[in-house]
Design a protein around this motif. Structure first.
Motif, mmCIF file in Angstrom:
data_model
loop_
_atom_site.group_PDB
_atom_site.id
_atom_site.type_symbol
_atom_site.label_atom_id
_atom_site.label_comp_id
_atom_site.label_asym_id
_atom_site.label_seq_id
_atom_site.Cartn_x
_atom_site.Cartn_y
_atom_site.Cartn_z
ATOM 1 N N LEU A 111 0.815 -1.214 0.000
ATOM 2 C CA LEU A 111 0.000 0.000 0.000
ATOM 3 C C LEU A 111 0.847 1.261 0.000
ATOM 4 O O LEU A 111 0.321 2.357 -0.227
ATOM 5 N N ALA A 112 2.126 1.120 0.301
ATOM 6 C CA ALA A 112 3.016 2.281 0.331
ATOM 7 C C ALA A 112 3.776 2.427 -0.989
ATOM 8 O O ALA A 112 4.836 3.048 -1.038
ATOM 9 N N PRO A 151 -0.939 7.905 -5.745
ATOM 10 C CA PRO A 151 -1.195 8.886 -6.814
ATOM 11 C C PRO A 151 -0.186 10.030 -6.798
ATOM 12 O O PRO A 151 0.099 10.608 -5.746
ATOM 13 N N LYS A 152 0.362 10.345 -7.950
ATOM 14 C CA LYS A 152 1.331 11.443 -8.057
ATOM 15 C C LYS A 152 0.646 12.798 -8.124
ATOM 16 O O LYS A 152 1.322 13.831 -8.195
ATOM 17 N N THR A 153 -0.671 12.804 -8.106
ATOM 18 C CA THR A 153 -1.423 14.059 -8.183
ATOM 19 C C THR A 153 -1.612 14.702 -6.818
ATOM 20 O O THR A 153 -2.156 15.800 -6.736
ATOM 21 N N GLU A 212 4.184 6.681 0.133
ATOM 22 C CA GLU A 212 5.420 6.174 -0.469
ATOM 23 C C GLU A 212 6.584 7.122 -0.242
ATOM 24 O O GLU A 212 7.744 6.687 -0.186
ATOM 25 N N THR A 213 6.307 8.407 -0.093
ATOM 26 C CA THR A 213 7.382 9.367 0.201
ATOM 27 C C THR A 213 8.065 8.997 1.510
ATOM 28 O O THR A 213 9.297 8.935 1.600
ATOM 29 N N HIS A 257 12.295 5.984 4.757
ATOM 30 C CA HIS A 257 12.360 5.482 6.140
ATOM 31 C C HIS A 257 12.015 6.579 7.153
ATOM 32 O O HIS A 257 12.688 6.733 8.175
ATOM 33 N N SER A 258 11.002 7.343 6.845
ATOM 34 C CA SER A 258 10.486 8.424 7.704
ATOM 35 C C SER A 258 11.446 9.598 7.827
ATOM 36 O O SER A 258 11.284 10.439 8.712
#
Length: 363
Positions: A214-215, A219-221, A229-230, A235-236
């Motif tokens: 899920l990470a 969406p890139k929008t 995902e960022t 890693h936070s």
């Protein structure tokens, strides 16, 4: 530390004294770095070790493996209300929400700004006195995910048995106020989020436990900082994290492990809650619990007295007796005792004795 009061605040909430004392002892010189943890770069090896240990400890306590990742982000659960639908509510899909109180309502409100939503169950007509029965839950035809709030601080209710749904529908939970209070099968959840300031640590850090699939490919929008995902890919550490909060959270996780883990904490939490619920049940109506017995929370105990004047007197006398935080949430009034993991049994015994004496004098 005899000058400490008994802290029943709902959040920020009581922390283990052992944790506070360790943080105090390390405040000026963390791990022989010659710097405070408050001064160390989040790019440094000493902080990276803290970040990694906190993730490993949380996954260990939840019994999760490499298919999950822990993210430490900012913005509280309230930001997660928006991040969840922004990342997962795609066109032609529906987000299903089970409403059990104010916080689940707020989560739904944010999702409505993003896409199509569906109320799969609600106990609003019962003034959120109970958790829905599983038979009451009616899912939409094509859910993008199902969202629950595991514990409700304002109304004092909690899922006794966390729901399980067939198929591959992602189950998402806001566990801000009861995470790690008892063992549960965390692997049935695709994502769990929790503001730390109730049962994990101080305010300012939010733990997100997310299944790795899920990470990915969010969406890139949507803005960079609002994509899971960022944070997962970095890693936070994409931006400066709440370093002191993560450090304290890790000390709390160590403390939980030292207490014997979640099974041990559950037994203690049940015993603590019983001390107070027994007074309510034995008061012949002087104390009136808000939650139905089948849905009572072991973290937040909500109750009323015969009138508001007595409730004000109860709060005033409890403060004089060395207790804090027993006034109910401003939206509903009444009284509330929050007895999170760090609340000692002796604190609940003191409240029990105070409640008995108050009832004797004013009942």
């Amino acid at each position: 530390m005899s000058n400490r009061i008994i802290n029943f605040n709902a959040g920020p909430a009581v922390l283990p004294v052992d944790v506070l004392e360790q943080a105090q002892s390390e405040l000026l010189n963390f791990n022989d770095t010659g710097m405070s943890i408050l001064e160390i770069s989040h790019r440094s090896k000493p902080y990276e070790a803290v970040n990694n240990e906190a993730e490993a400890n949380l996954k260990e306590l939840l019994g999760l493996g490499e298919d999950y990742q822990v993210l430490f982000v900012q913005g509280g659960a309230s930001t997660q209300f928006a991040m969840v639908p922004l990342n997962f509510l795609t066109p032609r899909r529906t987000a299903d929400y089970i409403l059990t109180g104010v916080w689940s309502e707020k989560a739904l409100k944010e999702a409505k700004l993003v896409g199509q939503t569906h109320i799969a169950a609600t106990t609003a007509k019962d003034n959120y006195r109970r958790i829905p029965e599983l038979a009451e839950i009616q899912l939409s035809d094509n859910p993008a995910y199902i969202h629950i709030t595991s514990n409700n601080t304002i109304f004092g209710t909690q899922w006794r048995e966390l729901p399980n749904f067939s198929g591959n529908i992602p189950l998402i939970a806001d566990m801000s106020s009861d995470i790690l209070c008892r063992p549960f099968d965390a692997s049935k959840f695709a994502l769990i989020y929790a503001g730390a300031q109730k049962n994990l640590g101080p305010s300012g850090v939010t733990a997100v436990i997310i299944r790795r699939d899920l990470a990915e490919n969010n969406p890139k929008t949507i803005p960079t900082m609002l994509r899971y995902e960022t944070h997962a890919a970095n890693h936070s550490l994409y931006n400066t994290p709440p370093t002191f909060g993560v450090y304290l959270l890790n000390l709390v996780l160590r403390w939980i492990k030292a207490q014997g883990g979640l099974a041990s904490l559950e037994q203690r939490n049940l015993a603590k809650a019983k001390l107070i619920y027994d007074v309510i049940d034995d008061s012949h109506g002087f104390y009136r619990g808000h939650a139905d017995k089948s849905s009572r929370s072991i973290m937040n105990i909500t109750f009323r007295l015969p009138n508001e004047e007595l409730e004000k007197l109860f709060v005033a006398e409890s403060i004089a007796a060395g207790m804090a935080g027993l006034k109910g949430h401003r939206s509903v009034g009444g009284l509330r005792a929050s007895i999170y993991n760090a609340m000692p049994v002796d604190g609940c015994r003191a409240l029990r004795d105070f409640m008995k004496e108050f009832c004797r004098k004013h009942g």
